[in-house]
Design a protein around this motif. Structure first.
Motif, PDB file in Angstrom:
ATOM      1  N   ASP A   1      28.484  46.024  44.765  1.00  0.00           N
ATOM      2  CA  ASP A   1      29.327  47.172  44.408  1.00  0.00           C
ATOM      3  C   ASP A   1      30.797  46.888  44.705  1.00  0.00           C
ATOM      4  OD1 ASP A   1      30.204  49.670  43.652  1.00  0.00           O
ATOM      5  OD2 ASP A   1      29.426  50.701  45.430  1.00  0.00           O
ATOM      6  N   PRO A   2      31.395  45.882  44.047  1.00  0.00           N
ATOM      7  CA  PRO A   2      32.810  45.577  44.314  1.00  0.00           C
ATOM      8  C   PRO A   2      33.741  46.719  43.944  1.00  0.00           C
ATOM      9  CG  PRO A   2      32.015  44.334  42.413  1.00  0.00           C
ATOM     10  CD  PRO A   2      30.809  44.955  43.058  1.00  0.00           C
ATOM     11  N   ALA A   3      33.399  47.494  42.905  1.00  0.00           N
ATOM     12  CA  ALA A   3      34.247  48.639  42.539  1.00  0.00           C
ATOM     13  C   ALA A   3      34.238  49.679  43.648  1.00  0.00           C
ATOM     14  CB  ALA A   3      33.766  49.243  41.223  1.00  0.00           C
ATOM     15  N   GLY A   4      33.070  49.887  44.272  1.00  0.00           N
ATOM     16  CA  GLY A   4      32.998  50.816  45.390  1.00  0.00           C
ATOM     17  C   GLY A   4      33.818  50.352  46.574  1.00  0.00           C
ATOM     18  N   VAL A   5      33.827  49.034  46.807  1.00  0.00           N
ATOM     19  CA  VAL A   5      34.661  48.473  47.869  1.00  0.00           C
ATOM     20  C   VAL A   5      36.130  48.780  47.584  1.00  0.00           C
ATOM     21  CG1 VAL A   5      35.492  46.331  48.924  1.00  0.00           C
ATOM     22  CG2 VAL A   5      33.040  46.660  48.503  1.00  0.00           C
ATOM     23  N   ARG A   6      36.555  48.557  46.348  1.00  0.00           N
ATOM     24  CA  ARG A   6      37.973  48.764  46.009  1.00  0.00           C
ATOM     25  C   ARG A   6      38.392  50.217  46.171  1.00  0.00           C
ATOM     26  NH1 ARG A   6      36.741  44.592  42.283  1.00  0.00           N
ATOM     27  NH2 ARG A   6      36.170  46.022  40.602  1.00  0.00           N
ATOM     28  N   ARG A   7      37.455  51.147  45.890  1.00  0.00           N
ATOM     29  CA  ARG A   7      37.801  52.569  46.063  1.00  0.00           C
ATOM     30  C   ARG A   7      37.997  52.929  47.532  1.00  0.00           C
ATOM     31  NH1 ARG A   7      34.284  53.243  41.539  1.00  0.00           N
ATOM     32  NH2 ARG A   7      32.451  53.357  42.915  1.00  0.00           N
ATOM     33  N   GLY A   8      37.352  52.180  48.429  1.00  0.00           N
ATOM     34  CA  GLY A   8      37.407  52.536  49.838  1.00  0.00           C
ATOM     35  C   GLY A   8      38.440  51.799  50.653  1.00  0.00           C
ATOM     36  N   ILE A   9      39.144  50.842  50.040  1.00  0.00           N
ATOM     37  CA  ILE A   9      40.097  50.035  50.810  1.00  0.00           C
ATOM     38  C   ILE A   9      41.502  50.140  50.233  1.00  0.00           C
ATOM     39  CG2 ILE A   9      38.291  48.381  51.430  1.00  0.00           C
ATOM     40  CD1 ILE A   9      39.610  46.392  49.442  1.00  0.00           C
ATOM     41  N   GLY A  10      42.473  49.853  51.073  1.00  0.00           N
ATOM     42  CA  GLY A  10      43.842  49.617  50.626  1.00  0.00           C
ATOM     43  C   GLY A  10      44.182  48.168  50.897  1.00  0.00           C
ATOM     44  N   TYR A  11      45.058  47.594  50.075  1.00  0.00           N
ATOM     45  CA  TYR A  11      45.402  46.182  50.223  1.00  0.00           C
ATOM     46  C   TYR A  11      46.900  46.002  50.066  1.00  0.00           C
ATOM     47  CZ  TYR A  11      45.855  41.211  49.063  1.00  0.00           C
ATOM     48  OH  TYR A  11      46.244  39.894  49.033  1.00  0.00           O
ATOM     49  N   VAL A  12      47.515  45.383  51.055  1.00  0.00           N
ATOM     50  CA  VAL A  12      48.944  45.077  51.007  1.00  0.00           C
ATOM     51  C   VAL A  12      49.080  43.560  51.073  1.00  0.00           C
ATOM     52  CG1 VAL A  12      51.191  45.388  52.105  1.00  0.00           C
ATOM     53  CG2 VAL A  12      49.519  47.246  52.136  1.00  0.00           C
ATOM     54  N   ALA A  13      49.443  42.957  49.944  1.00  0.00           N
ATOM     55  CA  ALA A  13      49.550  41.504  49.867  1.00  0.00           C
ATOM     56  C   ALA A  13      50.773  41.004  50.627  1.00  0.00           C
ATOM     57  CB  ALA A  13      49.635  41.072  48.402  1.00  0.00           C
ATOM     58  N   GLN A  14      50.751  39.736  50.988  1.00  0.00           N
ATOM     59  CA  GLN A  14      51.872  39.160  51.724  1.00  0.00           C
ATOM     60  C   GLN A  14      53.169  39.268  50.925  1.00  0.00           C
ATOM     61  OE1 GLN A  14      51.206  35.160  53.055  1.00  0.00           O
ATOM     62  NE2 GLN A  14      53.320  34.844  53.701  1.00  0.00           N
ATOM     63  N   GLY A  15      53.091  39.048  49.617  1.00  0.00           N
ATOM     64  CA  GLY A  15      54.297  39.107  48.794  1.00  0.00           C
ATOM     65  C   GLY A  15      54.610  40.477  48.242  1.00  0.00           C
ATOM     66  N   GLY A  16      53.766  41.473  48.538  1.00  0.00           N
ATOM     67  CA  GLY A  16      53.991  42.804  47.982  1.00  0.00           C
ATOM     68  C   GLY A  16      53.621  42.855  46.508  1.00  0.00           C
ATOM     69  N   GLY A  17      53.713  44.046  45.940  1.00  0.00           N
ATOM     70  CA  GLY A  17      53.356  44.190  44.535  1.00  0.00           C
ATOM     71  C   GLY A  17      54.212  45.203  43.814  1.00  0.00           C
ATOM     72  N   THR A  18      55.441  45.391  44.267  1.00  0.00           N
ATOM     73  CA  THR A  18      56.314  46.410  43.688  1.00  0.00           C
ATOM     74  C   THR A  18      57.142  45.854  42.543  1.00  0.00           C
ATOM     75  OG1 THR A  18      57.945  45.883  45.411  1.00  0.00           O
ATOM     76  CG2 THR A  18      56.485  47.745  45.824  1.00  0.00           C
ATOM     77  N   ASP A  19      57.590  46.767  41.691  1.00  0.00           N
ATOM     78  CA  ASP A  19      58.478  46.419  40.577  1.00  0.00           C
ATOM     79  C   ASP A  19      59.910  46.637  41.044  1.00  0.00           C
ATOM     80  OD1 ASP A  19      60.049  46.283  38.299  1.00  0.00           O
ATOM     81  OD2 ASP A  19      58.596  47.324  37.024  1.00  0.00           O
ATOM     82  N   PRO A  20      60.731  45.592  41.141  1.00  0.00           N
ATOM     83  CA  PRO A  20      62.088  45.748  41.667  1.00  0.00           C
ATOM     84  C   PRO A  20      62.926  46.764  40.906  1.00  0.00           C
ATOM     85  CG  PRO A  20      61.510  43.428  41.488  1.00  0.00           C
ATOM     86  CD  PRO A  20      60.438  44.187  40.787  1.00  0.00           C
ATOM     87  N   ALA A  21      62.627  46.992  39.617  1.00  0.00           N
ATOM     88  CA  ALA A  21      63.463  47.884  38.808  1.00  0.00           C
ATOM     89  C   ALA A  21      63.094  49.354  38.972  1.00  0.00           C
ATOM     90  CB  ALA A  21      63.358  47.487  37.333  1.00  0.00           C
ATOM     91  N   LEU A  22      61.904  49.651  39.446  1.00  0.00           N
ATOM     92  CA  LEU A  22      61.448  51.038  39.542  1.00  0.00           C
ATOM     93  C   LEU A  22      61.997  51.724  40.788  1.00  0.00           C
ATOM     94  CD1 LEU A  22      57.679  51.179  38.511  1.00  0.00           C
ATOM     95  CD2 LEU A  22      59.655  52.062  37.269  1.00  0.00           C
ATOM     96  N   PRO A  23      62.279  53.021  40.703  1.00  0.00           N
ATOM     97  CA  PRO A  23      62.653  53.770  41.901  1.00  0.00           C
ATOM     98  C   PRO A  23      61.445  53.914  42.833  1.00  0.00           C
ATOM     99  CG  PRO A  23      63.373  54.917  39.917  1.00  0.00           C
ATOM    100  CD  PRO A  23      62.445  53.831  39.477  1.00  0.00           C
ATOM    101  N   VAL A  24      61.732  54.075  44.107  1.00  0.00           N
ATOM    102  CA  VAL A  24      60.685  54.186  45.118  1.00  0.00           C
ATOM    103  C   VAL A  24      59.716  55.313  44.794  1.00  0.00           C
ATOM    104  CG1 VAL A  24      60.266  54.793  47.538  1.00  0.00           C
ATOM    105  CG2 VAL A  24      62.095  53.169  46.938  1.00  0.00           C
ATOM    106  N   GLY A  25      60.248  56.500  44.451  1.00  0.00           N
ATOM    107  CA  GLY A  25      59.395  57.647  44.168  1.00  0.00           C
ATOM    108  C   GLY A  25      58.454  57.401  43.000  1.00  0.00           C
TER     109      GLY A  25
END
Length: 267
Positions: free
Chosen positions: A23-47
């Motif tokens: 049940d990998p999908a169930g695992v993903r629903r129950g966890i949060g993941y913060v990668a070492q390099g992050g995953g944000t879009d530099p152009a988007l506002p924080v909000g």
């Protein structure tokens, strides 16, 4: 593997109450993941980044959850700023806020403070402690900063070449290293290192004596009580000291003991 990004090579695991293979999908629903390099879009506002993450997970009301995350992680007032304009510490707090958007039971943090200055690192440590204490979130942290593991973790696993070589609480791991660490710097290491090592290795309180740079590194029982004896032994052997330092065992010492090399050498 535990975050479902790689297929397991062997064995089984239950993550956030779900079978990792079945049940990998169930695992993903129950966890949060913060990668070492992050995953944000530099152009988007924080909000917008936070609102998008909340919508992807079906969290509502979106505006309230975004405001709550901003308040919790000291991002309030930055909602309209583009991610590219944030400092390193602010960006890592945003990464963690994104990982918490859906209120996961388990949060994976991969090298969360790499590249941060000491103040930003300390601030992030405080946020991680509060998150665990106030929300009951389990934090699975990977780090090369052993002082970070010592400060934050209830339980530590030390890995060497892909295998777990030690595990336990910080206090339990430190107890595996017998004695205090005494660093002896010699005035003339080339001339005196051999004599100094021979003079100290014969003392009952000295468990280990080995050359280290311009001096010796000793493992000594009750180091604070034995310092005068060490100095007398060196003086009797005609060895001139430059300095003598005493330190309690650290997780770096544990790593050195269980792997046979320093963390820097391992890296």
């Amino acid at each position: 593997m535990l975050t479902t990004l790689l297929a397991p090579t062997a064995g089984n695991a239950t993550v956030a109450g779900r079978d990792l293979r079945a049940d990998p999908a169930g695992v993903r629903r129950g966890i949060g993941y913060v990668a070492q390099g992050g995953g944000t879009d530099p152009a988007l506002p924080v909000g917008e980044e936070l609102e998008l993450q909340a919508r992807l997970y079906g969290v509502g009301p979106v505006a309230e959850r975004t405001a709550e995350l901003c308040a919790r992680l000291d991002l309030a007032g930055l909602e309209r700023r583009p991610v590219a304009s944030l400092s390193g510490g602010q960006r890592r707090r945003l990464d963690i806020a994104l990982g918490l958007a859906h209120r996961p039971r388990l949060l994976f943090l991969d090298e969360p403070t790499t590249g941060l200055d000491p103040r930003s690192r300390g601030d992030l440590w405080d946020h991680i402690r509060r998150m665990r204490a106030e929300d009951g979130t389990t934090v699975f942290l990977t780090t090369h900063y052993l002082e970070e593991a010592d400060a934050l973790c209830d339980r530590i696993l030390i890995m060497d070449r892909g295998r777990i070589v030690a595990e336990g609480t910080p206090a339990e791991l430190k107890r595996r290293v017998a004695g205090d660490v005494v660093t002896v710097e010699l005035a003339d290491a080339a001339r005196d290192a051999g004599r100094a090592c021979a003079a100290l290795a014969g003392l009952a309180a000295v468990r280990e004596a080995r050359a280290d740079g311009d001096g010796l590194r000793l493992r000594v029982d009750n180091g604070d009580r034995e310092l005068m004896g060490l100095m007398r032994a060196l003086d009797g052997a005609g060895v001139e000291l430059a300095s003598l330092r005493l330190a309690r065992p650290t997780l770096d010492d544990v790593f050195l003991t269980v792997t046979g090399r320093s963390l820097r050498e391992a890296a």
